[in-house]
Design an enzyme around this catalytic site. Structure first.
Site, PDB file in Angstrom:
ATOM      1  N   SER A 187       0.789  -1.354   0.011  1.00  0.00           N
ATOM      2  CA  SER A 187       0.111  -0.113  -0.018  1.00  0.00           C
ATOM      3  C   SER A 187       0.817   1.266   0.036  1.00  0.00           C
ATOM      4  O   SER A 187       0.283   2.008  -0.599  1.00  0.00           O
ATOM      5  CB  SER A 187      -0.926   0.040   1.246  1.00  0.00           C
ATOM      6  OG  SER A 187      -0.199  -0.203   2.415  1.00  0.00           O
ATOM      7  N   HIS A 215      -5.731  -3.961  -1.828  1.00  0.00           N
ATOM      8  CA  HIS A 215      -5.177  -2.930  -2.656  1.00  0.00           C
ATOM      9  C   HIS A 215      -5.282  -3.444  -4.287  1.00  0.00           C
ATOM     10  O   HIS A 215      -5.174  -2.841  -5.226  1.00  0.00           O
ATOM     11  CB  HIS A 215      -4.090  -2.111  -2.496  1.00  0.00           C
ATOM     12  CG  HIS A 215      -4.117  -1.208  -1.603  1.00  0.00           C
ATOM     13  ND1 HIS A 215      -4.772  -0.031  -1.799  1.00  0.00           N
ATOM     14  CD2 HIS A 215      -3.807  -1.058  -0.234  1.00  0.00           C
ATOM     15  CE1 HIS A 215      -4.713   0.616  -0.900  1.00  0.00           C
ATOM     16  NE2 HIS A 215      -4.044   0.074   0.284  1.00  0.00           N
ATOM     17  N   LYS A 246     -12.415  -0.835  -0.046  1.00  0.00           N
ATOM     18  CA  LYS A 246     -11.583   0.077  -1.405  1.00  0.00           C
ATOM     19  C   LYS A 246     -12.342  -0.067  -2.738  1.00  0.00           C
ATOM     20  O   LYS A 246     -13.452   0.636  -2.887  1.00  0.00           O
ATOM     21  CB  LYS A 246     -10.428  -0.828  -1.336  1.00  0.00           C
ATOM     22  CG  LYS A 246      -9.507  -0.133   0.014  1.00  0.00           C
ATOM     23  CD  LYS A 246      -8.108  -0.727   0.005  1.00  0.00           C
ATOM     24  CE  LYS A 246      -7.204  -0.172   1.380  1.00  0.00           C
ATOM     25  NZ  LYS A 246      -6.736  -1.068   2.180  1.00  0.00           N
TER      26      LYS A 246
END
Ligand SMILES: *Cc1c(COP(=O)(O)O)cnc(C)c1O
Length: 399
Positions: A187, A215, A246
């Site tokens: 990240s 991610h 996310k």
């Protein structure tokens, strides 16, 4: 409040302010999107959100949450095994498994929670978890928890260093189980795990592979199925954990995806499942709609990849030196924390929000402004952001 604790935290906060590392929280007054209303400033271009596909404000996703609220009410009022499992949880879990290429999945209230559940439930004193040095804080804490509760061993290999991973696997060759755990996308650096090599090494040393794809889900791979798709090892990962907070609608929630037996075992035995409420149905509804949207619109993933390539290439051609990579996480290293925070504030004055990160989120001396690109950004959004970067970069003598 205990007077010594009160005094200690006040002194600490004063020190953060003196050192210029105190994080001011920006208040957002509109839905998360390419541009948001922030701090009474009107519209600001967001380069700081994990809303990679723009789904957190996608009408179908928002409507699905409302529909779930009407159909199932405000909350589960229970943990999963008592009376907290709704049909929408099961629908979501089956879609998630199919998305990431496993037989089954199990939802949690966060990916943090999913990671904590995983190791402490599956492992025992004869097992070793081997973790990449730059893995997410939730993996680190999950390992600490497992070490404390079930007395497993842990080891750390240098970031993406396959020789070091091999050495750690060799050192653990007599253990009952070896587990290799890695972020899919790291990240803070924005780089991608060498998953094909990790799978290969793990086969060689009979280790289990766990990938936290928070991610990468909805982000990597031609159709957004994650790091395994990107690295051409789809269907070969033993356990995937990821977030719904996310790309997949951005509300909250996480999941473990694996075999049906592993998911069932976590249902039976993991403490977050047994003692903490299930994911709210509204969130299950919006996440389910987000997954379906992703499956039906692979072109949004293509747009994300195109936006990412454009922004990275433009930063380079304007003289910035972002960390190399191929993901929508594009960090520009500045060094000192105060400088990263200063650049972030200056960008905000130019109508662009890109967060500055310093210690303890990244190592001392490696503070950075991290840009995150979304499929929701138009070319005009990106160009305006690039103009702001150029102006601020010149003022700070970076370019
Ligand atoms: C963001 C992130 C998490 C935390 O996800 P939540 O669902 O918000 O708890 C966990 N792991 C990684 C790798 C992340 O990037």
């Amino acid at each position: 409040m205990n007077i010594t604790v009160e005094q200690r935290v006040r002194d600490q906060l004063d020190e953060f302010r003196r050192d210029g590392v105190y994080k001011r929280l920006n208040h957002i007054e509109s839905p998360q999107a390419a541009r948001v209303a922030m701090e009474g400033r009107g519209e600001v271009i967001i380069l700081s959100s994990n809303n990679y596909l723009g789904l957190s404000n996608e009408p179908q996703v928002v409507q699905a949450a409302k529909d779930a609220l009407d159909q199932y009410g405000a909350g589960t009022a229970s943990v999963r095994f008592i009376c907290g499992t709704f049909t929408i949880h099961r629908e979501l879990e089956s879609e998630l498994a199919s998305l990431v290429g496993t037989d089954a999945s199990l939802s949690f209230v966060s990916c943090w929670n999913a990671n904590e559940a995983l190791f402490a439930t599956l492992l025992g004193p004869d097992d070793t978890v081997i973790s990449d040095q730059l893995n997410h804080a939730s993996i680190i804490d999950a390992m600490r928890l497992a070490k404390a509760i079930v007395k497993c061993e842990t080891a750390v290999y240098r970031h993406s260093d396959m020789d070091d991973l091999r050495a750690k696997l060799v050192a653990a060759k007599d253990r009952r189980t070896r587990v290799v755990v890695t972020d899919g996308v790291f990240s803070m650096e924005g780089d991608v795990a060498k998953l094909a090599e990790i799978v290969e090494l793990s086969r060689q040393y009979d280790a289990l592979v766990v990938v936290d794809d928070s991610h990468a889900t909805g982000v990597l791979g031609a159709t957004g199925r994650g790091t395994a798709e990107h690295r051409h090892v789809l269907g070969e990962i033993d356990i995937i954990t990821s977030t719904l907070g996310k790309a997949l609608g951005g509300a909250a929630g996480g999941f473990v995806a694996s075999s049906a037996a592993v998911c069932d075992y976590l249902t039976q035995r993991s403490r977050p499942q047994l003692f903490s409420n299930a994911l709210p149905c509204t969130v299950a509804g919006s996440a389910l709609a987000a997954v379906r949207h992703l499956r039906g619109h692979p072109e949004s993933v293509t747009r994300l990849h195109e936006n990412t390539a454009y922004f990275r290439q433009q930063l380079l051609s304007r003289g910035f030196k972002p960390l190399e990579g191929e993901t929508p996480i594009i960090p520009v290293i500045l060094g000192e924390t105060a400088k990263a925070i200063q650049m972030s504030e200056m960008l905000l004055d130019e109508g662009v929000f890109a967060t500055g990160f310093g210690y303890p989120v990244v190592p001392k001396g490696e503070a950075r402004v991290r840009c995150q690109i979304s499929a929701a950004h138009t070319r005009a959004d990106l160009d305006q952001a690039l103009e702001a970067f150029t102006k601020v970069g010149q003022k700070l003598g970076l370019i």
